[in-house]
Design a protein around this motif. Structure first.
Motif, PDB file in Angstrom:
ATOM      1  N   VAL A   1       7.968   5.285   7.244  1.00 16.43           N
ATOM      2  CA  VAL A   1       7.465   6.185   6.189  1.00 16.43           C
ATOM      3  C   VAL A   1       8.611   6.577   5.263  1.00 16.43           C
ATOM      4  CG1 VAL A   1       6.593   8.527   5.758  1.00 16.43           C
ATOM      5  CG2 VAL A   1       5.475   7.083   7.458  1.00 16.43           C
ATOM      6  N   ALA A   2       9.741   6.926   5.833  1.00 16.71           N
ATOM      7  CA  ALA A   2      10.898   7.318   5.027  1.00 16.71           C
ATOM      8  C   ALA A   2      11.362   6.149   4.151  1.00 16.71           C
ATOM      9  CB  ALA A   2      12.034   7.802   5.926  1.00 16.71           C
ATOM     10  N   LYS A   3      11.367   4.944   4.695  1.00 13.98           N
ATOM     11  CA  LYS A   3      11.784   3.773   3.920  1.00 13.98           C
ATOM     12  C   LYS A   3      10.786   3.490   2.798  1.00 13.98           C
ATOM     13  CE  LYS A   3      14.704   0.483   3.170  1.00 13.98           C
ATOM     14  NZ  LYS A   3      16.101   0.768   2.831  1.00 13.98           N
ATOM     15  N   CYS A   4       9.494   3.649   3.060  1.00 18.14           N
ATOM     16  CA  CYS A   4       8.474   3.462   2.017  1.00 18.14           C
ATOM     17  C   CYS A   4       8.710   4.445   0.868  1.00 18.14           C
ATOM     18  CB  CYS A   4       7.069   3.642   2.578  1.00 18.14           C
ATOM     19  SG  CYS A   4       6.490   2.241   3.549  1.00 18.14           S
ATOM     20  N   ALA A   5       9.039   5.686   1.202  1.00 17.39           N
ATOM     21  CA  ALA A   5       9.307   6.699   0.173  1.00 17.39           C
ATOM     22  C   ALA A   5      10.535   6.312  -0.643  1.00 17.39           C
ATOM     23  CB  ALA A   5       9.498   8.066   0.810  1.00 17.39           C
ATOM     24  N   GLU A   6      11.552   5.778   0.015  1.00 18.15           N
ATOM     25  CA  GLU A   6      12.765   5.343  -0.679  1.00 18.15           C
ATOM     26  C   GLU A   6      12.480   4.132  -1.579  1.00 18.15           C
ATOM     27  OE1 GLU A   6      16.640   2.814   0.652  1.00 18.15           O
ATOM     28  OE2 GLU A   6      16.057   4.434   1.999  1.00 18.15           O
ATOM     29  N   LEU A   7      11.679   3.205  -1.102  1.00 17.80           N
ATOM     30  CA  LEU A   7      11.392   1.981  -1.841  1.00 17.80           C
ATOM     31  C   LEU A   7      10.439   2.194  -3.012  1.00 17.80           C
ATOM     32  CD1 LEU A   7      10.898  -0.467   1.161  1.00 17.80           C
ATOM     33  CD2 LEU A   7      12.863  -0.382  -0.389  1.00 17.80           C
ATOM     34  N   ASN A   8       9.605   3.211  -2.911  1.00 17.72           N
ATOM     35  CA  ASN A   8       8.561   3.447  -3.909  1.00 17.72           C
ATOM     36  C   ASN A   8       8.608   4.885  -4.410  1.00 17.72           C
ATOM     37  OD1 ASN A   8       7.043   0.789  -3.516  1.00 17.72           O
ATOM     38  ND2 ASN A   8       7.055   1.601  -1.438  1.00 17.72           N
ATOM     39  N   PRO A   9       9.728   5.336  -4.981  1.00 19.37           N
ATOM     40  CA  PRO A   9       9.880   6.759  -5.318  1.00 19.37           C
ATOM     41  C   PRO A   9       8.863   7.273  -6.329  1.00 19.37           C
ATOM     42  CG  PRO A   9      11.669   5.480  -6.271  1.00 19.37           C
ATOM     43  CD  PRO A   9      10.895   4.559  -5.364  1.00 19.37           C
TER      44      PRO A   9
ATOM     45  N   MET B   1      -2.701   6.919  15.541  1.00 20.54           N
ATOM     46  CA  MET B   1      -1.875   5.830  16.038  1.00 20.54           C
ATOM     47  C   MET B   1      -1.906   5.855  17.558  1.00 20.54           C
ATOM     48  SD  MET B   1       2.258   5.536  15.565  1.00 20.54           S
ATOM     49  CE  MET B   1       2.121   6.697  14.265  1.00 20.54           C
ATOM     50  N   LEU B   2      -1.838   4.685  18.146  1.00 17.42           N
ATOM     51  CA  LEU B   2      -1.659   4.587  19.584  1.00 17.42           C
ATOM     52  C   LEU B   2      -0.194   4.293  19.838  1.00 17.42           C
ATOM     53  CD1 LEU B   2      -4.772   2.482  20.612  1.00 17.42           C
ATOM     54  CD2 LEU B   2      -4.458   4.936  20.832  1.00 17.42           C
ATOM     55  N   GLY B   3       0.200   4.356  21.088  1.00 17.68           N
ATOM     56  CA  GLY B   3       1.586   4.070  21.420  1.00 17.68           C
ATOM     57  C   GLY B   3       2.338   5.336  21.765  1.00 17.68           C
ATOM     58  N   GLY B   4       3.514   5.161  22.320  1.00 19.70           N
ATOM     59  CA  GLY B   4       4.317   6.290  22.759  1.00 19.70           C
ATOM     60  C   GLY B   4       5.295   6.757  21.706  1.00 19.70           C
ATOM     61  N   LYS B   5       6.337   7.426  22.166  1.00 15.20           N
ATOM     62  CA  LYS B   5       7.334   8.009  21.265  1.00 15.20           C
ATOM     63  C   LYS B   5       8.028   6.955  20.411  1.00 15.20           C
ATOM     64  CE  LYS B   5       8.143  12.029  24.083  1.00 15.20           C
ATOM     65  NZ  LYS B   5       8.908  12.613  25.149  1.00 15.20           N
ATOM     66  N   GLU B   6       8.208   5.745  20.962  1.00 16.31           N
ATOM     67  CA  GLU B   6       8.852   4.679  20.195  1.00 16.31           C
ATOM     68  C   GLU B   6       8.041   4.354  18.947  1.00 16.31           C
ATOM     69  OE1 GLU B   6       7.838   4.274  23.402  1.00 16.31           O
ATOM     70  OE2 GLU B   6       9.739   4.486  24.469  1.00 16.31           O
ATOM     71  N   TYR B   7       6.707   4.398  19.094  1.00 11.72           N
ATOM     72  CA  TYR B   7       5.838   4.137  17.944  1.00 11.72           C
ATOM     73  C   TYR B   7       5.982   5.233  16.895  1.00 11.72           C
ATOM     74  CZ  TYR B   7       3.379  -0.096  19.071  1.00 11.72           C
ATOM     75  OH  TYR B   7       3.081  -1.405  19.278  1.00 11.72           O
ATOM     76  N   THR B   8       6.022   6.458  17.358  1.00 17.55           N
ATOM     77  CA  THR B   8       6.172   7.577  16.430  1.00 17.55           C
ATOM     78  C   THR B   8       7.491   7.466  15.679  1.00 17.55           C
ATOM     79  OG1 THR B   8       4.853   8.991  17.875  1.00 17.55           O
ATOM     80  CG2 THR B   8       6.241  10.100  16.255  1.00 17.55           C
ATOM     81  N   GLN B   9       8.576   7.174  16.399  1.00 15.85           N
ATOM     82  CA  GLN B   9       9.890   7.062  15.766  1.00 15.85           C
ATOM     83  C   GLN B   9       9.930   5.908  14.760  1.00 15.85           C
ATOM     84  OE1 GLN B   9      12.226   6.752  19.325  1.00 15.85           O
ATOM     85  NE2 GLN B   9      12.389   8.973  19.575  1.00 15.85           N
ATOM     86  N   ALA B  10       9.368   4.763  15.126  1.00 10.82           N
ATOM     87  CA  ALA B  10       9.348   3.616  14.219  1.00 10.82           C
ATOM     88  C   ALA B  10       8.498   3.927  12.990  1.00 10.82           C
ATOM     89  CB  ALA B  10       8.819   2.379  14.938  1.00 10.82           C
ATOM     90  N   TYR B  11       7.371   4.578  13.204  1.00 13.16           N
ATOM     91  CA  TYR B  11       6.481   4.913  12.095  1.00 13.16           C
ATOM     92  C   TYR B  11       7.157   5.888  11.126  1.00 13.16           C
ATOM     93  CZ  TYR B  11       2.414   6.528   9.505  1.00 13.16           C
ATOM     94  OH  TYR B  11       1.546   6.842   8.502  1.00 13.16           O
ATOM     95  N   GLU B  12       7.793   6.920  11.662  1.00 11.88           N
ATOM     96  CA  GLU B  12       8.461   7.902  10.800  1.00 11.88           C
ATOM     97  C   GLU B  12       9.603   7.269  10.005  1.00 11.88           C
ATOM     98  OE1 GLU B  12       9.369  11.056  13.554  1.00 11.88           O
ATOM     99  OE2 GLU B  12       7.310  11.823  13.486  1.00 11.88           O
ATOM    100  N   ALA B  13      10.360   6.363  10.635  1.00 10.50           N
ATOM    101  CA  ALA B  13      11.433   5.668   9.918  1.00 10.50           C
ATOM    102  C   ALA B  13      10.851   4.787   8.810  1.00 10.50           C
ATOM    103  CB  ALA B  13      12.264   4.832  10.888  1.00 10.50           C
TER     104      ALA B  13
ATOM    105  N   PRO C   1       0.787  -1.227   0.000  1.00  6.90           N
ATOM    106  CA  PRO C   1       0.000   0.000   0.000  1.00  6.90           C
ATOM    107  C   PRO C   1       0.825   1.286   0.000  1.00  6.90           C
ATOM    108  CG  PRO C   1       0.109  -0.840   2.237  1.00  6.90           C
ATOM    109  CD  PRO C   1       0.870  -1.803   1.362  1.00  6.90           C
ATOM    110  N   TYR C   2       2.128   1.196  -0.215  1.00  8.10           N
ATOM    111  CA  TYR C   2       3.022   2.367  -0.310  1.00  8.10           C
ATOM    112  C   TYR C   2       3.121   3.163   0.987  1.00  8.10           C
ATOM    113  CZ  TYR C   2       2.099   1.228  -5.169  1.00  8.10           C
ATOM    114  OH  TYR C   2       1.933   0.555  -6.343  1.00  8.10           O
ATOM    115  N   LYS C   3       2.728   2.549   2.090  1.00 10.16           N
ATOM    116  CA  LYS C   3       2.836   3.186   3.410  1.00 10.16           C
ATOM    117  C   LYS C   3       3.129   2.096   4.432  1.00 10.16           C
ATOM    118  CE  LYS C   3      -2.130   2.937   4.230  1.00 10.16           C
ATOM    119  NZ  LYS C   3      -3.340   3.642   4.530  1.00 10.16           N
ATOM    120  N   PRO C   4       3.601   2.475   5.622  1.00  9.26           N
ATOM    121  CA  PRO C   4       3.922   1.473   6.633  1.00  9.26           C
ATOM    122  C   PRO C   4       2.698   0.653   7.028  1.00  9.26           C
ATOM    123  CG  PRO C   4       4.866   3.588   7.220  1.00  9.26           C
ATOM    124  CD  PRO C   4       3.942   3.827   6.053  1.00  9.26           C
TER     125      PRO C   4
END
Length: 156
Positions: A140-148, A126-138, A51-54
């Protein structure tokens, strides 16, 4: 350093626990009880293609590799899947969290587990703490790299 996915052992584990599609958290929860020394992990996967997203996902982690009992249901080449952990629990910690969730909210599915409230985000985000936000943002960046191309078209 990222831990590598072990596709052969993941498929063997999926067969052993009779993993089900669209049930990554339940598959990982079941699998952690049969793999000595494994951690139950919740987080996100980034993949090539739709789906081009995490995708929020559950898997197991050992000291040297990842085991994903849902791998056969992802329908992707193992090298096209990237894992971003947000929360790790031992089998004992997971059992305790599941028991507490079932006591507090018996009518709800206890998985995934997001830790204690208050959460960082609410609603559809999203639920979860800062770890979830950090994992999600990383992820998202990988999805953008994989699907330019897909991401460029989405921005225009």
């Amino acid at each position: 350093m990222d831990k590598p996915l072990d596709p052969d052992q993941s498929i063997e584990l999926a067969t052993r626990i009779k993993s089900k599609a669209k049930s990554s958290f339940q598959n990982a929860s079941k699998a952690v009880s049969v793999v000595d020394g494994a951690l139950y992990v919740q987080g996100f996967v980034a993949c090539v293609g739709a789906p081009y997203k995490p995708i929020e996902h559950g898997w197991l982690e050992l000291s040297d590799r990842i085991l994903d009992p849902s791998l056969p249901h992802l329908n992707r080449k193992p090298e096209h899947i990237h894992y971003y952990p947000a929360q790790k629990l031992t089998a004992k910690q997971l059992r305790k969290a599941l028991e507490e969730a079932q006591e507090d909210y018996p009518e709800d599915d206890p998985l995934p587990i997001y830790g204690s409230t208050p959460y960082e985000y609410y609603g559809d985000l999203m639920l979860g703490g800062k770890e979830y936000t950090q994992a999600y943002e990383a992820a998202v960046a990988k999805c953008a790299e994989l699907n330019p191309r897909k991401n460029q078209n989405a921005q225009n």
